[in-house]
Scaffold this active site. Structure first.
Site, PDB file in Angstrom:
ATOM      1  N   GLY A   1      36.284  41.496  45.822  1.00  0.00           N
ATOM      2  CA  GLY A   1      35.144  40.472  45.375  1.00  0.00           C
ATOM      3  C   GLY A   1      35.488  39.469  45.942  1.00  0.00           C
ATOM      4  O   GLY A   1      36.332  38.902  46.412  1.00  0.00           O
TER       5      GLY A   1
ATOM      6  N   GLU B   1      38.790  47.901  45.943  1.00  0.00           N
ATOM      7  CA  GLU B   1      37.231  47.607  44.885  1.00  0.00           C
ATOM      8  C   GLU B   1      36.470  46.810  46.956  1.00  0.00           C
ATOM      9  O   GLU B   1      37.264  46.115  47.374  1.00  0.00           O
ATOM     10  CB  GLU B   1      37.420  46.597  44.125  1.00  0.00           C
ATOM     11  CG  GLU B   1      36.223  45.252  43.156  1.00  0.00           C
ATOM     12  CD  GLU B   1      36.247  44.806  42.527  1.00  0.00           C
ATOM     13  OE1 GLU B   1      35.630  44.535  41.459  1.00  0.00           O
ATOM     14  OE2 GLU B   1      37.822  44.321  42.027  1.00  0.00           O
TER      15      GLU B   1
ATOM     16  N   LYS C   1      30.544  45.911  33.837  1.00  0.00           N
ATOM     17  CA  LYS C   1      31.086  45.565  33.079  1.00  0.00           C
ATOM     18  C   LYS C   1      30.805  45.716  32.054  1.00  0.00           C
ATOM     19  O   LYS C   1      29.801  45.871  31.226  1.00  0.00           O
ATOM     20  CB  LYS C   1      30.662  43.626  33.616  1.00  0.00           C
ATOM     21  CG  LYS C   1      30.656  43.309  35.132  1.00  0.00           C
ATOM     22  CD  LYS C   1      32.371  43.140  35.242  1.00  0.00           C
ATOM     23  CE  LYS C   1      33.265  42.654  36.409  1.00  0.00           C
ATOM     24  NZ  LYS C   1      34.461  42.389  36.542  1.00  0.00           N
TER      25      LYS C   1
ATOM     26  N   GLU D   1      39.950  48.363  32.801  1.00  0.00           N
ATOM     27  CA  GLU D   1      40.126  47.561  33.366  1.00  0.00           C
ATOM     28  C   GLU D   1      40.294  45.919  32.466  1.00  0.00           C
ATOM     29  O   GLU D   1      39.047  45.723  31.875  1.00  0.00           O
ATOM     30  CB  GLU D   1      39.829  47.126  34.855  1.00  0.00           C
ATOM     31  CG  GLU D   1      39.851  45.980  35.728  1.00  0.00           C
ATOM     32  CD  GLU D   1      39.298  45.752  36.559  1.00  0.00           C
ATOM     33  OE1 GLU D   1      39.222  44.504  37.262  1.00  0.00           O
ATOM     34  OE2 GLU D   1      38.696  46.939  37.206  1.00  0.00           O
TER      35      GLU D   1
ATOM     36  N   GLY E   1      28.072  38.397  39.670  1.00  0.00           N
ATOM     37  CA  GLY E   1      29.977  38.223  39.588  1.00  0.00           C
ATOM     38  C   GLY E   1      30.021  38.067  37.496  1.00  0.00           C
ATOM     39  O   GLY E   1      31.035  37.271  37.451  1.00  0.00           O
TER      40      GLY E   1
ATOM     41  N   HIS F   1      42.231  44.272  43.193  1.00  0.00           N
ATOM     42  CA  HIS F   1      41.483  43.434  42.775  1.00  0.00           C
ATOM     43  C   HIS F   1      40.602  43.032  43.913  1.00  0.00           C
ATOM     44  O   HIS F   1      41.808  41.812  45.237  1.00  0.00           O
ATOM     45  CB  HIS F   1      41.664  42.654  42.351  1.00  0.00           C
ATOM     46  CG  HIS F   1      40.419  41.508  41.603  1.00  0.00           C
ATOM     47  ND1 HIS F   1      40.312  39.952  41.726  1.00  0.00           N
ATOM     48  CD2 HIS F   1      39.362  41.713  41.119  1.00  0.00           C
ATOM     49  CE1 HIS F   1      39.411  39.249  41.591  1.00  0.00           C
ATOM     50  NE2 HIS F   1      39.128  40.140  41.216  1.00  0.00           N
TER      51      HIS F   1
END
Length: 435
Positions: free
Chosen positions: A355, A384, A215, A269, A21, A353
């Protein structure tokens, strides 16, 4: 059926230990949930949650407790769920803390989601099938139209939904067999080294995903190196989206993405503050021809957008290409219905979104419902997927060949396992006492 009790839990998972994360703005998250159980006089229980990343989860729990008088004693079998949501979000004294944003809205989402879970369980249907069976008028009556009618009127929304009625049964049958296309972020956390990114990217493609996400945003040279490694691992035929998690100012976002552009990012994003409507529009303009061959780099946002009003403005300003709803940040199911309708009216794909804790479990229902009853399209749409924490749910998501399989158990897939509630309770659960 009457709600006779409400239990609220502070549940936290120590994901910071493995950097699952991690991103440019959130380097050490402990994925957490303020989790609600609604008890009823006929033995049914409804489950809901809102998602945080650790510290502050107790604040969400306190905010949910502040709504107890609006919940306990409520007759769910006769309640107008749209009116129930409005009562939670429109109370003048609680609304002052927002309005319709921040911790109180997160708390409202958890409670509203739990009531919808209870309603779907009572109907014996998964939430997406329950919603797909509503008439256009019933759906539109659920929505709080205050502040929206300059962009979409209730009558226009009824027309939009009515146009989709004829094919609902066929689409529901198709999607329940084929599943909903997914992409994975599991390969791209910022704390992972290059070897792990490469290995996980290759595994994702082998598992059937045709899109992954990385990311970015902390260091341009690191981003270029990791992006090259991922691109080399998956080849040119796999889409790679990137996510800056709000790291940049507007000019910096444009410049940074132009540096990454030769590697063909599919979208950027959260390039800047989620409140920056005009900033997102400027970034979208700046990246309109920045990709290879003059293709656009798409702009996506939504996981931190406060409410339907901000989504409306992003759409009116033509500031984004991709709408990213969140199951728990806005006012739960009811407000997300409004956002799905807005996105369809403006012709923008919804790529939710997920996760977090339970977000995949919850938001899958919105994507299946969107295809069946609202947009009727899979064009440009991916949901996602993040491969952790699903084992803590009674009805976890199932992914096969890079697609979500349709949830078919009654409810909103929000129920956590009882042993999880004991082990990960904060601060006294066994997982936290060992610290």
């Amino acid at each position: 059926m009457k709600i006779t009790g409400m239990r609220v839990h502070d549940i936290r998972f120590p994901t910071s230990r493995t950097l699952d994360g991690s991103d440019a703005m959130n380097p050490d998250p402990d994925y957490s949930a303020a989790y609600v159980e609604l008890l009823t006089d006929d033995g049914l229980t409804g489950y809901g949650l809102t998602f945080t990343i650790g510290r502050g989860n107790d604040v969400c729990v306190a905010a949910i407790e502040a709504m107890r008088s609006y919940v306990v004693g409520q007759a769910v079998d006769t309640v107008d769920l749209g009116e129930f949501a409005r009562r939670l979000t429109h109370d003048s004294q609680l609304r002052w803390l927002g309005p319709e944003k921040g911790v109180m809205h997160l708390a409202a989402a958890a409670v509203i989601n739990a009531v919808w879970d209870l309603t779907a369980r009572r109907a014996g249907l998964p939430l997406w099938r329950l919603l797909s069976a509503y008439t256009p008028d019933q759906t539109v009556d659920l929505i709080d139209w205050r502040y929206l009618t300059d962009a979409l009127t209730p009558a226009a929304a009824v027309d939009l939904l009515t146009d989709r009625v004829a094919g609902r049964g066929q689409r529901a049958a198709e999607i329940s067999v084929a599943g909903y296309p997914a992409y994975t972020t599991s390969a791209g956390w910022l704390g992972y080294d290059d070897a792990k990114v490469t290995r996980l990217a290759q595994e994702a493609v082998a598992d059937g995903f045709d899109m992954i996400k990385l990311k970015v945003g902390a260091d341009i040279e690191d981003d270029l190196r990791r992006f090259r490694a991922a691109r080399s691992a998956v080849g040119s035929g796999v889409r790679i989206a990137v996510d800056a998690n709000q790291r940049w100012d507007v000019p910096e976002a444009i410049d940074w993405m132009k540096r990454l552009a030769p590697l063909d990012p599919y979208w950027i994003e959260e390039p800047t503050s989620p409140d920056e409507v005009l900033g997102h529009a400027a970034i979208r303009t700046g990246l309109r021809e920045a990709g290879p061959g003059g293709r656009p780099i798409r702009v996506a946002t939504g996981e931190h957008v406060h409410n339907r009003v901000m989504f409306k403005q992003l759409l009116q300003a033509d500031a984004i290409d991709v709408v990213q709803i969140d199951a728990c940040r806005v006012g739960g199911v009811t407000e997300n219905l409004a956002i799905l309708l807005l996105a369809a009216a403006f012709g923008k794909p919804v790529c939710p979104h997920a996760g977090g804790v339970g977000l995949c479990e919850l938001v899958q229902h919105f994507s299946f419902y969107d295809y069946v009853a609202v947009s009727g399209s899979l064009d440009g749409r991916h949901l996602e997927y993040v491969d952790h924490l699903h084992e803590h749910f009674v009805d976890p998501v199932v992914i096969r060949d890079g697609r979500y399989l349709a949830p078919e158990r009654p409810g909103f897939s929000a129920q956590m396992r009882s042993d999880t509630l004991t082990r990960y309770a904060f601060p006294d659960g066994p997982e936290w006492r060992v610290q």
